[in-house]
Motif scaffolding. Structure first.
Motif, PDB file in Angstrom:
ATOM      1  N   ILE A  20      -3.181   5.774 -12.379  1.00  0.00           N
ATOM      2  CA  ILE A  20      -1.315   6.296 -11.702  1.00  0.00           C
ATOM      3  C   ILE A  20      -1.672   4.878 -10.759  1.00  0.00           C
ATOM      4  O   ILE A  20      -0.608   3.923 -10.553  1.00  0.00           O
ATOM      5  CB  ILE A  20      -1.106   7.355 -11.070  1.00  0.00           C
ATOM      6  CG1 ILE A  20      -0.628   8.281 -12.545  1.00  0.00           C
ATOM      7  CG2 ILE A  20       0.555   7.055 -10.086  1.00  0.00           C
ATOM      8  CD1 ILE A  20      -0.709  10.196 -11.951  1.00  0.00           C
ATOM      9  N   PHE A  21      -2.878   5.177  -9.569  1.00  0.00           N
ATOM     10  CA  PHE A  21      -3.136   3.555  -8.476  1.00  0.00           C
ATOM     11  C   PHE A  21      -3.325   2.816  -9.496  1.00  0.00           C
ATOM     12  O   PHE A  21      -2.888   1.932  -8.896  1.00  0.00           O
ATOM     13  CB  PHE A  21      -4.550   5.049  -7.914  1.00  0.00           C
ATOM     14  CG  PHE A  21      -4.546   3.980  -7.258  1.00  0.00           C
ATOM     15  CD1 PHE A  21      -3.797   3.573  -5.335  1.00  0.00           C
ATOM     16  CD2 PHE A  21      -5.597   3.094  -7.066  1.00  0.00           C
ATOM     17  CE1 PHE A  21      -3.980   2.623  -4.570  1.00  0.00           C
ATOM     18  CE2 PHE A  21      -5.940   2.402  -5.656  1.00  0.00           C
ATOM     19  CZ  PHE A  21      -5.726   2.038  -4.711  1.00  0.00           C
ATOM     20  N   GLY A  75      -0.696   0.194  -9.828  1.00  0.00           N
ATOM     21  CA  GLY A  75       0.148  -0.296  -9.320  1.00  0.00           C
ATOM     22  C   GLY A  75      -0.936  -0.940  -8.158  1.00  0.00           C
ATOM     23  O   GLY A  75      -0.632  -1.893  -6.731  1.00  0.00           O
ATOM     24  N   SER A  95      -0.491   2.031   0.275  1.00  0.00           N
ATOM     25  CA  SER A  95       0.825   2.162   0.369  1.00  0.00           C
ATOM     26  C   SER A  95       0.919   1.666   1.950  1.00  0.00           C
ATOM     27  O   SER A  95       2.279   0.575   1.574  1.00  0.00           O
ATOM     28  CB  SER A  95       1.025   3.383   0.468  1.00  0.00           C
ATOM     29  OG  SER A  95       0.766   3.871  -0.967  1.00  0.00           O
ATOM     30  N   SER A 139      -6.328   0.184 -16.104  1.00  0.00           N
ATOM     31  CA  SER A 139      -5.120   0.061 -14.933  1.00  0.00           C
ATOM     32  C   SER A 139      -4.705  -0.708 -14.074  1.00  0.00           C
ATOM     33  O   SER A 139      -3.995  -0.967 -13.723  1.00  0.00           O
ATOM     34  CB  SER A 139      -5.289   1.739 -14.425  1.00  0.00           C
ATOM     35  OG  SER A 139      -6.571   1.444 -13.407  1.00  0.00           O
ATOM     36  N   GLY A 158      -1.810  -3.154 -14.003  1.00  0.00           N
ATOM     37  CA  GLY A 158      -1.526  -3.324 -12.728  1.00  0.00           C
ATOM     38  C   GLY A 158      -1.921  -4.321 -11.947  1.00  0.00           C
ATOM     39  O   GLY A 158      -0.876  -5.298 -11.221  1.00  0.00           O
ATOM     40  N   TYR A 174       7.149  -1.792  -5.648  1.00  0.00           N
ATOM     41  CA  TYR A 174       6.521  -0.920  -6.764  1.00  0.00           C
ATOM     42  C   TYR A 174       5.510  -0.239  -6.718  1.00  0.00           C
ATOM     43  O   TYR A 174       4.974   0.743  -6.410  1.00  0.00           O
ATOM     44  CB  TYR A 174       6.647  -1.374  -8.078  1.00  0.00           C
ATOM     45  CG  TYR A 174       5.421  -1.026  -8.798  1.00  0.00           C
ATOM     46  CD1 TYR A 174       6.000   0.129 -10.025  1.00  0.00           C
ATOM     47  CD2 TYR A 174       4.532  -1.967  -9.532  1.00  0.00           C
ATOM     48  CE1 TYR A 174       4.883  -0.434 -10.994  1.00  0.00           C
ATOM     49  CE2 TYR A 174       4.022  -2.143 -10.460  1.00  0.00           C
ATOM     50  CZ  TYR A 174       4.397  -0.550 -11.406  1.00  0.00           C
ATOM     51  OH  TYR A 174       2.677  -0.292 -11.924  1.00  0.00           O
ATOM     52  N   SER A 175       4.320  -0.945  -6.404  1.00  0.00           N
ATOM     53  CA  SER A 175       2.871  -0.873  -5.388  1.00  0.00           C
ATOM     54  C   SER A 175       2.832   0.292  -4.565  1.00  0.00           C
ATOM     55  O   SER A 175       2.232   1.234  -5.154  1.00  0.00           O
ATOM     56  CB  SER A 175       2.299  -1.924  -5.077  1.00  0.00           C
ATOM     57  OG  SER A 175       0.852  -1.983  -5.062  1.00  0.00           O
ATOM     58  N   THR A 234       3.689   3.836  -6.337  1.00  0.00           N
ATOM     59  CA  THR A 234       2.118   4.213  -6.821  1.00  0.00           C
ATOM     60  C   THR A 234       1.574   4.763  -6.074  1.00  0.00           C
ATOM     61  O   THR A 234       0.575   5.607  -6.630  1.00  0.00           O
ATOM     62  CB  THR A 234       1.885   2.901  -8.431  1.00  0.00           C
ATOM     63  OG1 THR A 234       1.284   2.276  -7.646  1.00  0.00           O
ATOM     64  CG2 THR A 234       2.631   2.782  -9.582  1.00  0.00           C
ATOM     65  N   VAL A 274       2.575   8.518  -4.976  1.00  0.00           N
ATOM     66  CA  VAL A 274       2.342   8.987  -6.192  1.00  0.00           C
ATOM     67  C   VAL A 274       0.835   9.085  -7.024  1.00  0.00           C
ATOM     68  O   VAL A 274       0.152  10.420  -6.594  1.00  0.00           O
ATOM     69  CB  VAL A 274       2.941   8.742  -7.616  1.00  0.00           C
ATOM     70  CG1 VAL A 274       2.711   9.113  -9.052  1.00  0.00           C
ATOM     71  CG2 VAL A 274       4.835   8.656  -6.946  1.00  0.00           C
ATOM     72  N   ALA A 275      -0.229   8.953  -6.124  1.00  0.00           N
ATOM     73  CA  ALA A 275      -1.397   8.922  -6.555  1.00  0.00           C
ATOM     74  C   ALA A 275      -2.278  10.040  -5.208  1.00  0.00           C
ATOM     75  O   ALA A 275      -2.958  10.297  -5.506  1.00  0.00           O
ATOM     76  CB  ALA A 275      -2.046   7.715  -6.688  1.00  0.00           C
TER      77      ALA A 275
END
Length: 414
Positions: free
Chosen positions: A240-241, A244, A304, A364, A368, A387-388, A391, A394-395
């Motif tokens: 998931i990371f 993005g 992030s 991934s 990404g 978007y990045s 993700t 979420v990670a």
């Protein structure tokens, strides 16, 4: 510094001709010093190129950000794939040095080819060749390092090697900054051949192979046994990371957009490496005290924040924040991400676990980097890095969940 040079010359005097040892003896720190210098000169060579390459691809070759992301993502996928394959092959052969030398030679010979690249496609080919070399050498090199010394000083050995490696990563961009105004980018790529050759000579004459009995391991054997529980959660988090993810190349391109002169862009990369290096050791010490899972979540928070700066900040302040946040993220992430694997995989399946990790991270990250670059080109910077950032968030949440599970299990065993 004088003491270091005395120890190094003494070590080399014991290192000999670089012949392999077969009697179970260990060459000791002589090998570690020699391999450390190999990595030092190779990193000088690599980072001379890497500190300017993203600007070269976008400005000189006319590549889009999506193409830049594809180039970097494809390079890292290749690196991860060959890292898995080379570790397997070196175990099968019972030899490390031939693959280590082949990997370093492949990278040294490939980087000067950027000087004759005229299209992004040609740059992609050269970048993939360079990353193939890195992938081939990394796993057998780490195995040779671990086999060169007793286990009780393995931490010292890897720390010494990493210190020399990071010193090269700082000197390389600085050297590029000095040479770019004097000779320009294409001759700079050619000049990267010189420290690469020095590294190969040290490797050939002073690094001693430690031969082992040829193994009978199978590639990704027992994968189904470990694709569950917390290890599966870890792979999910990294995937998931990764979708993005973007690397330093986007920061270098953005710094040029914000007014940094192209010849000075390598200094931005050098600054990122300084923060990366500075945070590595404290992260390792802290991870031994509080666990690696909380620090993995911390690295995602920092990433992030980097995306947040990309999205809403501009000017020189934005460049500084991008350097600090990304450098700290990368130093923490590099220290703890792969170190988590032994906790969730039994020793007999550890090679398989790392193989799965390399596949997940490589694929991934390719998705990404290509996707973030594509969104940046076609929808805008704000949309791409929002978007990045999402993700990354979420990670982070899932990494916190992993940390809670690890803490609960630790309390239950006390």
């Amino acid at each position: 510094m004088k003491g270091f040079l005395i120890r190094f010359m003494a070590a080399l005097s014991m290192g000999g001709t670089g012949k392999g040892l077969q009697d179970g003896s260990k060459p000791g720190l002589a090998n570690v010093y020699a391999m450390g210098l190999v990595s030092f000169f190779t990193d000088v060579s690599t980072e001379m190129v890497t500190g300017y390459l993203p600007v070269f691809i976008v400005s000189d070759l006319g590549g889009t950000r999506a193409i830049l992301g594809l180039i970097e993502g494809a390079g890292e996928l290749t690196n991860n794939f060959f890292r898995m394959i080379s570790g397997f092959i070196s175990d099968r052969l019972g030899k490390r040095k031939p693959l280590v030398f082949a990997g370093y030679a492949f990278s040294t010979l490939s980087k000067p080819l950027f000087s004759v690249s005229t299209t992004p496609t040609e740059a992609l080919s050269v970048r993939v060749m360079d990353r193939i070399g890195k992938g081939i050498r990394t796993s057998p090199r780490d195995a040779l390092l671990s086999q060169s010394v007793d286990e009780k000083v393995a931490g010292k050995a890897f720390g010494l090697h990493r210190s020399l490696d990071q010193l090269g990563a700082i000197l390389g961009p600085l050297l590029a900054t000095i040479l770019l105004p004097l000779i320009g980018p294409r001759p700079l790529f050619v000049a990267s051949f010189i420290p690469g050759v020095i590294a190969l000579l040290i490797l050939w004459f002073f690094v001693v192979d430690v031969k082992t009995a040829p193994g009978k391991t199978q590639l990704l054997k027992g994968a189904s046994k470990i694709m569950k529980g917390d290890f599966l959660l870890l792979l999910t988090i990294l995937a998931i990371f990764g979708i993005g993810y973007y690397d330093f190349s986007f920061i270098l391109v953005r710094s040029a957009e914000l007014g940094i002169a192209p010849d000075l862009v390598p200094l931005v990369y050098m600054a990122i490496n300084l923060f990366h290096t500075a945070i590595g050791y404290p992260t390792g010490v802290l991870s031994d005290r509080i666990g690696r899972e909380p620090l993995l979540a911390t690295s995602f928070i920092l990433f992030s924040l980097t995306s947040l700066v990309f999205t809403y900040s501009s000017g020189f302040t934005a460049i500084i924040l991008l350097i600090v946040f990304y450098g700290l993220y990368f130093g923490i992430y590099e220290t703890v991400s792969r170190a988590l694997v032994p906790k969730y995989a039994p020793s007999e399946l550890r090679g398989t676990a790392y193989g799965l990790l390399y596949i997940v991270v490589g694929l991934s990250n390719l998705v990404g980097m290509s996707l973030v670059g594509f969104i940046w080109d076609n929808a805008g910077r704000i949309q791409a890095f929002t978007y990045s950032m999402l993700t990354g968030i979420v990670a982070t949440v899932l990494a916190v969940l992993l940390a809670i599970r690890a803490c609960a299990k630790s309390l239950m065993t006390q």
